[in-house]
Design an enzyme around this catalytic site. Structure first.
Site, PDB file in Angstrom:
ATOM      1  N   SER A 140      59.518  28.282  38.624  1.00  0.00           N
ATOM      2  CA  SER A 140      60.904  28.069  39.010  1.00  0.00           C
ATOM      3  C   SER A 140      61.390  29.262  39.812  1.00  0.00           C
ATOM      4  O   SER A 140      60.790  30.344  39.772  1.00  0.00           O
ATOM      5  CB  SER A 140      61.761  27.915  37.749  1.00  0.00           C
ATOM      6  N   TYR A 153      64.800  31.219  29.307  1.00  0.00           N
ATOM      7  CA  TYR A 153      64.197  30.366  30.330  1.00  0.00           C
ATOM      8  C   TYR A 153      63.483  31.205  31.381  1.00  0.00           C
ATOM      9  O   TYR A 153      62.347  30.899  31.772  1.00  0.00           O
ATOM     10  CB  TYR A 153      65.280  29.502  30.981  1.00  0.00           C
TER      11      TYR A 153
END
Length: 268
Positions: A140, A153
């Protein structure tokens, strides 16, 4: 003509996993999707014509289940696996002080341990089908730059990139391609959730308010195709991801200053 190539995709019941399955199926590959969402997997397979497809329920946190799923898929695909795509993941956000321990554990277990387990279980199959085999891990933009409110995350997505870089070196002698794909914000169901159970704010609303673009999921599927067939280690998808990668490399001080004055989200 050689044997039909095969690809195993986690999180194949929706989003990036589904788009990747459809992209590779259209290119003539035998496609396997794994997920905990059986209805989603059935929908994915329903969009693929012909019989060159397979699905199986898999919780990526279960190491033994990985062996069972890959063995079943390999048998269905003619005994070989050419690509493993570690795509399954969940979003977790908000101040670290607000997160419950089980929310932290679940994100780490799915997003990071699941990738390690997939790589470990997939290795013998990829080694057997090399050269030309590939492990592609979905990271990501949150694995490039870590923003406030995304500590857990970001830890997983930085970790996914680290795993990819390590295995790129570790498996070089086996001639297995290893890559990470780093999208920014992608049009997937992940955007419809909230950062954590104490938050009522949808991730999509935060992205829109920040003025960040949402990239069509098909662009990620194409990047996975390029990663399977390419030589790069990192593939940055979407304007935000590319901008963050450039800025983090060439203007790290400016990036830090910006992040310390902002609490906006930065990744898939």
């Amino acid at each position: 003509m050689g044997q039909q190539r095969s690809i195993f995709i986690t999180g194949g019941g929706s989003g990036i996993g589904r788009a990747t399955a459809l992209h590779f199926a259209a290119k003539g590959w035998f496609v396997g999707v794994a997920d905990i969402n059986e209805a989603g997997m059935a929908e994915t397979l329903g969009l693929i014509a012909g019989d060159a497809k397979w699905s199986g329920k898999l919780d990526v946190r279960d190491r033994a289940a990985w062996d069972e799923a890959l063995a079943a898929f390999a048998a269905a695909a003619g005994g070989r696996i050419d690509a493993v795509i570690n795509n399954a993941g969940i979003g977790t956000g908000g101040s670290l002080s607000e997160l419950d321990p089980d929310e932290i554990d679940r994100c780490l277990d799915i997003n990071l341990k699941g990738v390690l387990y997939g790589a470990q279980a997939g290795y013998p199959y990829l080694k057997a089908s090399a050269p030309g085999s590939a492990l592609v891990n979905i990271s990501s933009a949150a694995g490039i730059v870590a923003s406030a409110g995304m500590s857990v995350y970001c830890a997983t997505k930085f970790g996914v990139r680290a795993v990819s870089e390590s295995l790129d070196a570790e498996w070089a002698g086996d001639r297995i391609t290893v890559a990470s794909v780093c999208p920014a914000f992608i049009e997937t169901p992940l955007l419809n959730g909230t950062g954590n159970r104490k938050s009522n704010e949808a991730i999509r609303d935060r992205v829109t308010a920040a003025g960040l673009e949402i990239t069509p999921v098909q662009e990620v599927a194409k990047a996975v195709w390029d990663a399977v067939h390419g030589t790069k280690l990192d593939y940055f998808i979407g304007a935000t991801s590319k901008r963050m990668a450039f800025a983090k490399r060439w203007m790290p001080g400016k990036v830090r200053k910006q992040l310390r004055g902002s609490s906006g989200p930065l990744g898939r």
